[in-house]
Design a protein around this motif. Structure first.
Motif, PDB file in Angstrom:
ATOM      1  N   VAL A 146       2.465   2.748  13.828  1.00 49.09           N
ATOM      2  CA  VAL A 146       3.751   2.034  13.813  1.00 49.09           C
ATOM      3  C   VAL A 146       3.896   1.220  15.091  1.00 49.09           C
ATOM      4  N   GLU A 147       3.556   1.817  16.233  1.00 48.55           N
ATOM      5  CA  GLU A 147       3.654   1.107  17.511  1.00 48.55           C
ATOM      6  C   GLU A 147       2.744  -0.122  17.545  1.00 48.55           C
ATOM      7  N   ARG A 148       1.595  -0.047  16.873  1.00 49.48           N
ATOM      8  CA  ARG A 148       0.662  -1.183  16.829  1.00 49.48           C
ATOM      9  C   ARG A 148       1.060  -2.212  15.778  1.00 49.48           C
ATOM     10  N   GLY A 149       2.048  -1.890  14.965  1.00 50.96           N
ATOM     11  CA  GLY A 149       2.468  -2.799  13.909  1.00 50.96           C
ATOM     12  C   GLY A 149       1.654  -2.696  12.641  1.00 50.96           C
ATOM     13  N   GLU A 150       0.830  -1.656  12.522  1.00 49.65           N
ATOM     14  CA  GLU A 150      -0.013  -1.482  11.338  1.00 49.65           C
ATOM     15  C   GLU A 150       0.703  -0.786  10.194  1.00 49.65           C
ATOM     16  N   ALA A 151       1.664   0.060  10.507  1.00 55.30           N
ATOM     17  CA  ALA A 151       2.345   0.847   9.485  1.00 55.30           C
ATOM     18  C   ALA A 151       3.832   0.552   9.499  1.00 55.30           C
ATOM     19  N   ASP A 152       4.429   0.574   8.333  1.00 55.12           N
ATOM     20  CA  ASP A 152       5.855   0.309   8.165  1.00 55.12           C
ATOM     21  C   ASP A 152       6.611   1.638   8.237  1.00 55.12           C
ATOM     22  N   PRO A 153       7.423   1.847   9.277  1.00 53.94           N
ATOM     23  CA  PRO A 153       8.109   3.136   9.413  1.00 53.94           C
ATOM     24  C   PRO A 153       9.033   3.443   8.244  1.00 53.94           C
ATOM     25  N   ALA A 154       9.558   2.428   7.586  1.00 53.36           N
ATOM     26  CA  ALA A 154      10.448   2.658   6.456  1.00 53.36           C
ATOM     27  C   ALA A 154       9.716   3.273   5.267  1.00 53.36           C
ATOM     28  N   ARG A 155       8.395   3.115   5.225  1.00 50.63           N
ATOM     29  CA  ARG A 155       7.605   3.639   4.109  1.00 50.63           C
ATOM     30  C   ARG A 155       7.069   5.037   4.383  1.00 50.63           C
ATOM     31  N   LEU A 156       7.245   5.519   5.620  1.00 53.12           N
ATOM     32  CA  LEU A 156       6.646   6.794   6.015  1.00 53.12           C
ATOM     33  C   LEU A 156       7.592   7.972   5.735  1.00 53.12           C
ATOM     34  N   THR A 157       7.811   8.246   4.477  1.00 50.78           N
ATOM     35  CA  THR A 157       8.589   9.425   4.083  1.00 50.78           C
ATOM     36  C   THR A 157       7.758  10.675   4.370  1.00 50.78           C
ATOM     37  N   PRO A 158       8.377  11.846   4.417  1.00 52.67           N
ATOM     38  CA  PRO A 158       7.589  13.067   4.628  1.00 52.67           C
ATOM     39  C   PRO A 158       6.451  13.235   3.619  1.00 52.67           C
ATOM     40  N   ARG A 159       6.680  12.895   2.360  1.00 62.36           N
ATOM     41  CA  ARG A 159       5.631  13.017   1.335  1.00 62.36           C
ATOM     42  C   ARG A 159       4.480  12.059   1.617  1.00 62.36           C
ATOM     43  N   VAL A 185     -13.056   8.257   2.310  1.00 62.49           N
ATOM     44  CA  VAL A 185     -12.825   6.807   2.395  1.00 62.49           C
ATOM     45  C   VAL A 185     -11.952   6.346   1.235  1.00 62.49           C
ATOM     46  N   SER A 186     -12.202   6.896   0.048  1.00 67.00           N
ATOM     47  CA  SER A 186     -11.400   6.530  -1.122  1.00 67.00           C
ATOM     48  C   SER A 186      -9.945   6.942  -0.951  1.00 67.00           C
ATOM     49  N   ILE A 187      -9.705   8.140  -0.411  1.00 66.53           N
ATOM     50  CA  ILE A 187      -8.340   8.607  -0.169  1.00 66.53           C
ATOM     51  C   ILE A 187      -7.605   7.639   0.755  1.00 66.53           C
ATOM     52  N   VAL A 188      -8.279   7.232   1.814  1.00 67.22           N
ATOM     53  CA  VAL A 188      -7.647   6.350   2.799  1.00 67.22           C
ATOM     54  C   VAL A 188      -7.449   4.948   2.242  1.00 67.22           C
ATOM     55  N   ASP A 189      -8.507   4.374   1.689  1.00 66.04           N
ATOM     56  CA  ASP A 189      -8.454   2.963   1.283  1.00 66.04           C
ATOM     57  C   ASP A 189      -7.660   2.735   0.003  1.00 66.04           C
ATOM     58  N   GLU A 190      -7.801   3.634  -0.961  1.00 68.63           N
ATOM     59  CA  GLU A 190      -7.210   3.389  -2.273  1.00 68.63           C
ATOM     60  C   GLU A 190      -5.807   3.966  -2.425  1.00 68.63           C
ATOM     61  N   VAL A 191      -5.492   4.978  -1.632  1.00 70.33           N
ATOM     62  CA  VAL A 191      -4.208   5.653  -1.825  1.00 70.33           C
ATOM     63  C   VAL A 191      -3.284   5.502  -0.620  1.00 70.33           C
ATOM     64  N   VAL A 192      -3.750   5.887   0.553  1.00 78.66           N
ATOM     65  CA  VAL A 192      -2.854   5.985   1.705  1.00 78.66           C
ATOM     66  C   VAL A 192      -2.508   4.615   2.291  1.00 78.66           C
ATOM     67  N   LEU A 193      -3.508   3.827   2.611  1.00 80.34           N
ATOM     68  CA  LEU A 193      -3.218   2.545   3.273  1.00 80.34           C
ATOM     69  C   LEU A 193      -2.313   1.632   2.444  1.00 80.34           C
ATOM     70  N   PRO A 194      -2.527   1.501   1.126  1.00 82.90           N
ATOM     71  CA  PRO A 194      -1.607   0.660   0.359  1.00 82.90           C
ATOM     72  C   PRO A 194      -0.148   1.123   0.420  1.00 82.90           C
ATOM     73  N   LEU A 195       0.058   2.407   0.673  1.00 82.59           N
ATOM     74  CA  LEU A 195       1.420   2.935   0.745  1.00 82.59           C
ATOM     75  C   LEU A 195       2.072   2.737   2.108  1.00 82.59           C
ATOM     76  N   VAL A 196       1.275   2.679   3.178  1.00 81.65           N
ATOM     77  CA  VAL A 196       1.875   2.714   4.516  1.00 81.65           C
ATOM     78  C   VAL A 196       1.750   1.419   5.320  1.00 81.65           C
ATOM     79  N   VAL A 197       0.826   0.550   4.927  1.00 79.11           N
ATOM     80  CA  VAL A 197       0.620  -0.628   5.784  1.00 79.11           C
ATOM     81  C   VAL A 197       1.845  -1.517   5.780  1.00 79.11           C
ATOM     82  N   ALA A 198       2.102  -2.127   6.925  1.00 81.10           N
ATOM     83  CA  ALA A 198       3.245  -3.014   7.061  1.00 81.10           C
ATOM     84  C   ALA A 198       2.982  -4.288   6.276  1.00 81.10           C
ATOM     85  N   ARG A 199       3.983  -4.752   5.563  1.00 76.11           N
ATOM     86  CA  ARG A 199       3.846  -5.978   4.767  1.00 76.11           C
ATOM     87  C   ARG A 199       4.496  -7.151   5.485  1.00 76.11           C
TER      88      ARG A 199
END
Length: 199
Positions: A146-159, A185-199
């Protein structure tokens, strides 16, 4: 010489003695399972007397629970710093998979079934004991992203925050083996990053 002595004229007390008792309990649990572990075997391994153990814990279930928490607190979990959220998540999952596969295999094996029966606890409870008192690795990684601007804090729910490690644990539960790199790699690239990256 006292049974709790470490050498001539020296006695273990306080935190030093407690660490020796909990280390011995964890080693007995890993080697013999819950049913094979006895207060006598722990005392023998720790080179002390049973009464020393009973002064701290009323019985085997409480001693084992304390040893599990102690093992968790003493597990070194470095926070990776690869310079990117993707790299940090992949490295964290690789490291956690290597460390946790043997521990999870123990917690799922019949060798610890007696603990669940004696205490009425579940695997989730045991995991909570093991991880209690530790700073969340994934929170450190995501907060830095989040500090680097890579992740959107509004998308980071506990789940969402727990998702990467939840999916890794699911793989461990299914296979009882370290998670393959391509799955991580699949967990990170296909599931997690699309959910958390800042748009």
């Amino acid at each position: 010489m006292s049974l709790t002595a470490d050498g001539p004229g020296r006695r273990r007390r306080g935190a030093t003695l407690e660490k020796a008792l909990l280390d011995a309990t964890w080693e007995e649990l890993v080697e013999k399972g819950y049913d094979g572990l006895t207060i006598e075997s722990v005392a023998e391994r720790a080179q002390t007397a049973r009464a020393v153990i009973y002064r701290r814990w009323p019985g085997k279930p409480e001693l084992v629970r304390a040893a599990i928490a102690h093992a968790g607190l003493n597990e070194t979990v470095p926070v990776p710093d690869t310079g990117s959220l993707r790299g940090d998540l992949i490295e964290a999952l690789r490291s956690a998979s290597r460390r946790r596969a043997p521990m999870l295999a123990l917690f799922l094996s019949a060798r610890i079934a007696g603990f669940y029966e004696d205490t009425g606890t579940t695997l989730a409870d045991l995991r909570g004991e093991f991880l209690a008192g530790r700073v969340s690795l994934v929170d450190s990684i995501l907060d830095r992203a989040v500090e680097r601007g890579e992740a959107d804090p509004a998308r980071l729910t506990p789940r969402v925050r727990s998702l990467a490690f939840d999916l890794m644990r699911h793989e461990l539960l299914l296979t009882h083996r370290a998670v393959p790199d391509d799955v991580i790699v699949s967990i990170v690239d296909e599931v997690v990053l699309p959910l958390v990256v800042a748009r």
